[in-house]
Design an enzyme around this catalytic site. Structure first.
Site, PDB file in Angstrom:
ATOM      1  CD  GLU A  41       0.906   3.312   3.866  1.00 23.45           C
ATOM      2  OE1 GLU A  41       1.255   2.344   4.568  1.00 23.45           O
ATOM      3  OE2 GLU A  41       1.695   4.193   3.493  1.00 23.45           O
ATOM      4  CE  LYS A  78      -1.007  -0.773   4.933  1.00 23.51           C
ATOM      5  NZ  LYS A  78      -0.654  -2.210   4.972  1.00 23.51           N
ATOM      6  CB  THR A  79       4.045   2.256   1.613  1.00 20.73           C
ATOM      7  OG1 THR A  79       3.569   2.074   2.942  1.00 20.73           O
ATOM      8  CG2 THR A  79       4.964   3.478   1.581  1.00 20.73           C
TER       9      THR A  79
END
Length: 470
Positions: A157, A113-114
């Site tokens: 995020e 996700k980052t």
């Protein structure tokens, strides 16, 4: 009285970016953390009043106090805020307030996700959309993980570890994968999947779920969401769909965006994006790994949904140069390259070592690994061992407990005892010295984990330099 927002643990990756957004919106911001850091210094330079150490008087006069799950109940600032009746909100609630009125894009998943949110923010900026964003790491290109832009998009995020992603109402939700983790909080794999289902339920009416079809958990989530009337776009690698990991999916579950002609190298990766009824689009990245092609495809889907031209979005993704602690080169001494990575789950470690093998260009891959959390080490010791065995040499140092207290009998030896050749060196500095001693010209050395192992890259480089000089 001037309103002031106080952040307890302001130097944390998630907290610092929200604090920066509040500063950009004109709020008075203060905060504290246990130790000094580059994040604290940056925030001070932007106008925040920061302090090292926690004390009750730090929250005096604050109108709102922001906390994360990492803040312990006995924190003196938290206790003082409660006693004073000050409003106390979670970091995710503060982030939602900072994003009010914008098209919210929430990027979730057990892994990736980052990077995915960083890719999306970079590409939208590259095409002139000037997005706002809050990412749990620093973009290498901009030097920050937060920005308040003039455009309509807000990229965030979304953290599932503490259920805080359920505080968002996204226009677009991305789920890169769904996998068991944070079992100290969830208790079971089924509870993890249920949380992601609740997250998808929070997508705005008419919004979009972008989901990876190559991950069984994400694919199942997408199928359920589509059955509930949520608009879904799936992406995946053509070869994975055609035959390997699981049976051919039914037509209703096949990827809408397919990655064809995947080519991987140590310096980057390329693929062709294919959609029915549309022209093929070439995706060319400057970061390695098949996982990053998937991450970029998710970002591409969101950009197109937000109105960016398909080919322009693909070109813009090529501008992404990485985020801090995601395969980040720390330096090279005596022919040995040292790379730092945040991987702290067995799946992440396995993907990292695949990319590292290509990046090593025939050289050996050496790993200094620091397990993160006693509960995760206990739950996934065998899986960590299997993933780490893909390296040529591995040194595992003591567990980084973070928010957890030590658990009797749970040490890094649970991992190395299951490995073919892993070494358990409890002291982190001794572990760094052991890796430096083993390194030879042409080797690629990785410092891996979500804790303070990130500081040991410089230690290894210094040891290599001293050896070279001697």
């Amino acid at each position: 009285m001037t309103e002031r927002v106080h952040f307890i643990g302001i130097g944390g990756a998630g907290m610092s970016v929200v604090a920066e957004l509040f500063l950009a919106r004109g709020h008075a911001v203060s905060g504290s953390d246990a130790k000094d850091s580059a994040a604290l210094q940056r925030l001070a330079g932007l106008g925040a009043h920061v302090r090292v150490g926690h004390a009750a008087e730090a929250v005096e006069g604050a109108t709102t106090v922001v906390v994360s799950t990492a803040i312990r109940e006995d924190n003196p600032e938290l206790l003082a805020a409660r006693a004073a009746g000050t409003e106390i909100i979670h970091r995710s609630v503060a982030l939602a307030r900072a994003a009010a009125g914008l098209d919210f894009v929430a990027v979730a998943g057990a892994h990736g996700k980052t990077t995915t949110s960083g890719m999306l923010a970079t590409a939208l900026a590259e095409v002139g959309a000037d997005p706002s964003y809050a990412i749990g790491s620093v973009l290498v290109s901009s030097g920050t993980g937060a920005h308040l832009g003039s455009g309509r998009a807000f990229v965030a995020e979304a953290d599932e570890s503490d259920l805080s992603f359920l505080n968002y109402r996204p226009r677009v939700a991305v789920v890169t994968n769904v996998e068991a983790d944070h079992l100290d909080r969830y208790g079971s794999t089924a509870a993890v999947h249920e949380a992601f289902e609740r997250f998808v339920d929070r997508v705005e009416p008419g919004g979009l779920l972008v989901a990876c079809a190559d991950d069984a958990g994400s694919a199942a989530l997408a199928a359920g969401a589509a059955g509930n009337g949520v608009r879904v776009q799936r992406y995946g690698v053509a070869d994975a769909v055609a035959g390997g990991a699981w049976p051919e999916p039914p037509p209703s579950a096949r990827p809408d965006v397919l990655l064809h002609d995947v080519r991987l190298s140590g310096d980057g990766s390329t693929a062709v994006l294919r959609q029915q009824g549309e022209d093929d689009v070439e995706l060319r990245l400057g970061v390695p790994g098949a996982h990053n092609l998937r991450n970029a495809t998710a970002a591409w889907c969101v950009g197109v949904e937000l109105g960016v031209d398909r080919a322009a979005m693909a070109r813009a993704l090529g501008a992404f140069t990485g985020t801090a602690r995601r395969f980040q080169l720390r330096g090279e001494v005596a022919g040995v390259r040292v790379v730092d990575d945040y991987a702290h789950h067995p799946t992440e470690v396995a993907e990292l070592l695949k990319a590292a093998r290509a990046a090593a260009r025939g050289g050996r891959v050496l790993v200094l690994f620091q397990p993160h959390l006693y509960s995760r080490t206990q739950a996934f010791a065998a899986e960590f061992a299997a993933a780490l065995d893909a390296a040529d040499e591995v040194v595992v140092t003591d567990v980084y407990g973070a928010r957890e207290d030590p658990v009797p009998g749970v040490t890094s030896a649970l991992v190395t005892d299951r490995m073919r050749s892993g070494r358990h060196v409890p002291d982190r500095l001794a572990a760094a010295a052991a890796v430096a001693e083993a390194a030879r010209p042409g080797d690629l050395v990785l410092t891996v984990g979500a804790g303070d192992v990130t500081e040991l890259g410089e230690t290894i480089l210094a040891a290599l330099a001293a050896r070279e000089e001697a």
